[in-house]
Each structure stands twice: as C-alpha cells, then as structure tokens.
Design a protein around this motif. Structure first.
Motif, PDB file in Angstrom:
ATOM      1  N   MET A   1       0.844  -1.184   0.000  1.00 52.46           N
ATOM      2  CA  MET A   1       0.000   0.000   0.000  1.00 52.46           C
ATOM      3  C   MET A   1       0.885   1.242   0.000  1.00 52.46           C
ATOM      4  N   VAL A   2       0.435   2.298  -0.693  1.00 49.78           N
ATOM      5  CA  VAL A   2       1.152   3.563  -0.753  1.00 49.78           C
ATOM      6  C   VAL A   2       0.296   4.645  -0.094  1.00 49.78           C
ATOM      7  N   HIS A   3       0.917   5.382   0.804  1.00 49.25           N
ATOM      8  CA  HIS A   3       0.243   6.482   1.503  1.00 49.25           C
ATOM      9  C   HIS A   3       0.793   7.793   0.953  1.00 49.25           C
ATOM     10  N   LYS A   4      -0.097   8.715   0.569  1.00 49.29           N
ATOM     11  CA  LYS A   4       0.322  10.023   0.071  1.00 49.29           C
ATOM     12  C   LYS A   4       0.005  11.077   1.121  1.00 49.29           C
ATOM     13  N   ILE A   5       1.031  11.861   1.455  1.00 50.94           N
ATOM     14  CA  ILE A   5       0.877  12.928   2.446  1.00 50.94           C
ATOM     15  C   ILE A   5       1.388  14.215   1.809  1.00 50.94           C
ATOM     16  N   ILE A   6       0.629  15.291   1.983  1.00 51.06           N
ATOM     17  CA  ILE A   6       1.004  16.597   1.449  1.00 51.06           C
ATOM     18  C   ILE A   6       1.504  17.458   2.610  1.00 51.06           C
ATOM     19  N   SER A   7       2.743  17.937   2.482  1.00 47.56           N
ATOM     20  CA  SER A   7       3.349  18.762   3.516  1.00 47.56           C
ATOM     21  C   SER A   7       3.467  20.207   3.042  1.00 47.56           C
ATOM     22  N   PRO A   8       3.197  21.164   3.920  1.00 47.82           N
ATOM     23  CA  PRO A   8       3.412  22.565   3.546  1.00 47.82           C
ATOM     24  C   PRO A   8       4.909  22.884   3.527  1.00 47.82           C
ATOM     25  N   LEU A   9       5.262  23.988   2.889  1.00 52.48           N
ATOM     26  CA  LEU A   9       6.654  24.460   2.884  1.00 52.48           C
ATOM     27  C   LEU A   9       6.921  25.457   4.005  1.00 52.48           C
ATOM     28  N   HIS A  10       5.870  25.847   4.725  1.00 53.24           N
ATOM     29  CA  HIS A  10       6.045  26.773   5.838  1.00 53.24           C
ATOM     30  C   HIS A  10       4.898  26.606   6.838  1.00 53.24           C
ATOM     31  N   VAL A  11       5.104  27.131   8.030  1.00 56.87           N
ATOM     32  CA  VAL A  11       4.042  27.236   9.032  1.00 56.87           C
ATOM     33  C   VAL A  11       3.981  28.700   9.465  1.00 56.87           C
TER      34      VAL A  11
ATOM     35  N   LEU B   1      -3.103  12.428   9.126  1.00 57.04           N
ATOM     36  CA  LEU B   1      -2.425  11.340   9.834  1.00 57.04           C
ATOM     37  C   LEU B   1      -3.252  10.641  10.901  1.00 57.04           C
ATOM     38  N   GLU B   2      -4.126  11.356  11.552  1.00 54.23           N
ATOM     39  CA  GLU B   2      -4.865  10.779  12.673  1.00 54.23           C
ATOM     40  C   GLU B   2      -5.674   9.563  12.220  1.00 54.23           C
ATOM     41  N   GLY B   3      -5.482   8.451  12.895  1.00 53.42           N
ATOM     42  CA  GLY B   3      -6.210   7.223  12.593  1.00 53.42           C
ATOM     43  C   GLY B   3      -5.611   6.401  11.459  1.00 53.42           C
ATOM     44  N   ARG B   4      -4.555   6.882  10.836  1.00 52.60           N
ATOM     45  CA  ARG B   4      -3.921   6.151   9.736  1.00 52.60           C
ATOM     46  C   ARG B   4      -2.955   5.120  10.305  1.00 52.60           C
ATOM     47  N   HIS B   5      -2.915   3.946   9.692  1.00 48.71           N
ATOM     48  CA  HIS B   5      -1.953   2.921  10.095  1.00 48.71           C
ATOM     49  C   HIS B   5      -1.032   2.623   8.914  1.00 48.71           C
ATOM     50  N   ILE B   6       0.263   2.705   9.164  1.00 47.66           N
ATOM     51  CA  ILE B   6       1.256   2.434   8.125  1.00 47.66           C
ATOM     52  C   ILE B   6       2.049   1.207   8.544  1.00 47.66           C
ATOM     53  N   GLN B   7       1.967   0.173   7.732  1.00 47.36           N
ATOM     54  CA  GLN B   7       2.687  -1.080   7.984  1.00 47.36           C
ATOM     55  C   GLN B   7       4.166  -0.862   7.663  1.00 47.36           C
ATOM     56  N   THR B   8       5.043  -1.159   8.591  1.00 48.08           N
ATOM     57  CA  THR B   8       6.478  -1.018   8.358  1.00 48.08           C
ATOM     58  C   THR B   8       7.074  -2.367   8.017  1.00 48.08           C
ATOM     59  N   PRO B   9       8.214  -2.385   7.345  1.00 45.54           N
ATOM     60  CA  PRO B   9       9.094  -1.285   6.930  1.00 45.54           C
ATOM     61  C   PRO B   9       8.527  -0.553   5.712  1.00 45.54           C
ATOM     62  N   VAL B  10       9.117   0.641   5.459  1.00 36.75           N
ATOM     63  CA  VAL B  10       8.626   1.491   4.372  1.00 36.75           C
ATOM     64  C   VAL B  10       9.786   2.073   3.559  1.00 36.75           C
ATOM     65  N   GLU B  11       9.430   2.526   2.362  1.00 34.96           N
ATOM     66  CA  GLU B  11      10.295   3.344   1.521  1.00 34.96           C
ATOM     67  C   GLU B  11       9.563   4.662   1.314  1.00 34.96           C
ATOM     68  N   ILE B  12      10.281   5.772   1.425  1.00 34.97           N
ATOM     69  CA  ILE B  12       9.654   7.090   1.350  1.00 34.97           C
ATOM     70  C   ILE B  12      10.230   7.875   0.175  1.00 34.97           C
ATOM     71  N   THR B  13       9.343   8.524  -0.581  1.00 41.57           N
ATOM     72  CA  THR B  13       9.749   9.358  -1.705  1.00 41.57           C
ATOM     73  C   THR B  13       9.236  10.778  -1.479  1.00 41.57           C
ATOM     74  N   TYR B  14      10.122  11.760  -1.671  1.00 35.47           N
ATOM     75  CA  TYR B  14       9.782  13.174  -1.497  1.00 35.47           C
ATOM     76  C   TYR B  14       9.836  13.878  -2.850  1.00 35.47           C
ATOM     77  N   LYS B  15       8.856  14.733  -3.114  1.00 34.76           N
ATOM     78  CA  LYS B  15       8.842  15.560  -4.327  1.00 34.76           C
ATOM     79  C   LYS B  15       8.469  16.970  -3.909  1.00 34.76           C
ATOM     80  N   VAL B  16       9.382  17.918  -4.141  1.00 31.54           N
ATOM     81  CA  VAL B  16       9.166  19.312  -3.767  1.00 31.54           C
ATOM     82  C   VAL B  16       8.585  20.073  -4.949  1.00 31.54           C
ATOM     83  N   PHE B  17       7.505  20.793  -4.693  1.00 30.73           N
ATOM     84  CA  PHE B  17       6.900  21.684  -5.674  1.00 30.73           C
ATOM     85  C   PHE B  17       7.149  23.104  -5.177  1.00 30.73           C
ATOM     86  N   LYS B  18       8.053  23.813  -5.845  1.00 28.91           N
ATOM     87  CA  LYS B  18       8.480  25.132  -5.379  1.00 28.91           C
ATOM     88  C   LYS B  18       7.597  26.241  -5.955  1.00 28.91           C
TER      89      LYS B  18
END
Length: 131
Positions: free
Chosen positions: A1-11, A53-70
């Motif tokens: 399974m692949v989980h997609k998470i969107i992160s902001p570039l600032h707070v 993230l709340e309530g999400r379960h991620i089975q480990t081990p994992v591989e993570i890929t990051y893509k920055v949109f500037k």
C-alpha cells in the motif's frame, strides 16, 4: 500500500502584538531559529497534518519518496527543505501512532525526486510505500 501525504513548505506562528511569523521549513531557517520557536513550528506542523495522519496505520518497513513543488523558478537546494520536512513529518507520523518508530529498522529507503514548479500550490508530496 502507498500512503500520500502533502506537507506545507512553511508554518505560520500567530503572535499577539506583532504580525504573524512565517517560518519556512528548511535547514537554513531551522538552524538559525531559537529552540523555542523551532518547538512552536514543530507543534504547528503536527497540528496541520492531524487530518492526514490521525487514525492512519502504516505497515512497516517502508520506503519514502519526497517531491518538492516550489513556488518560484529560483534555484532551490531541495535537501534544505526535505531535511526539515522529513524530520517534522516522520516525528508527526510517530506521534500520531501511525507506526512504531521512524528509525533505520522501519524506514529502509528515502528518495528525493527532482523539483517541479507550482506557483499556486507549493508543497512537498510524500509517498510512503509499505514493503
């Protein structure tokens, strides 16, 4: 399974008597901030990702890929962004109990893709693949 998470570039840290403070999530800013401001930024980041993230379960081990949109065409040292986003995100995933821990035993591989331009929605897209 692949989980997609969107992160902001600032707070944005709200302040009572001054203009709110925008904290970019990158190593150049992170290393120069007072530890209490870094702590505030990390807490705000944790809250921003609650819905994803709340309530999400991620089975480990994992591989993570990051893509920055500037947001601009300016040259970006993506490692400055990914290093802080990775730290904050993996700690948030652990904090919400999505997995046991984010150490080498559970996170086997991290890949950083080339950056893309997205003026209207700058972000870091993170794909977490269960292996």
């Amino acid at each position: 399974m692949v989980h997609k998470i969107i992160s902001p570039l600032h707070v944005i840290i709200p302040r009572k008597t001054k203009k709110d403070r925008r904290i970019a999530l990158n190593m150049n800013v992170y290393r120069n901030l007072h530890h209490s401001v870094n702590g505030q930024a990390k807490k705000l980041y944790l809250e921003l990702l609650r819905e994803q993230l709340e309530g999400r379960h991620i089975q480990t081990p994992v591989e993570i890929t990051y893509k920055v949109f500037k947001p601009t065409k300016r040259i970006l040292d993506k490692m400055n962004v990914v290093s802080v986003v990775s730290k904050f995100l993996l700690d948030a995933i652990t904090e919400y109990g999505c997995w046991e821990d984010d150490n080498d035993f559970y996170v086997k591989k991290e890949t950083i893709l080339p950056t893309d331009l997205d003026r209207s929605n700058p972000r870091v897209e993170v794909l977490i693949k269960e292996i």
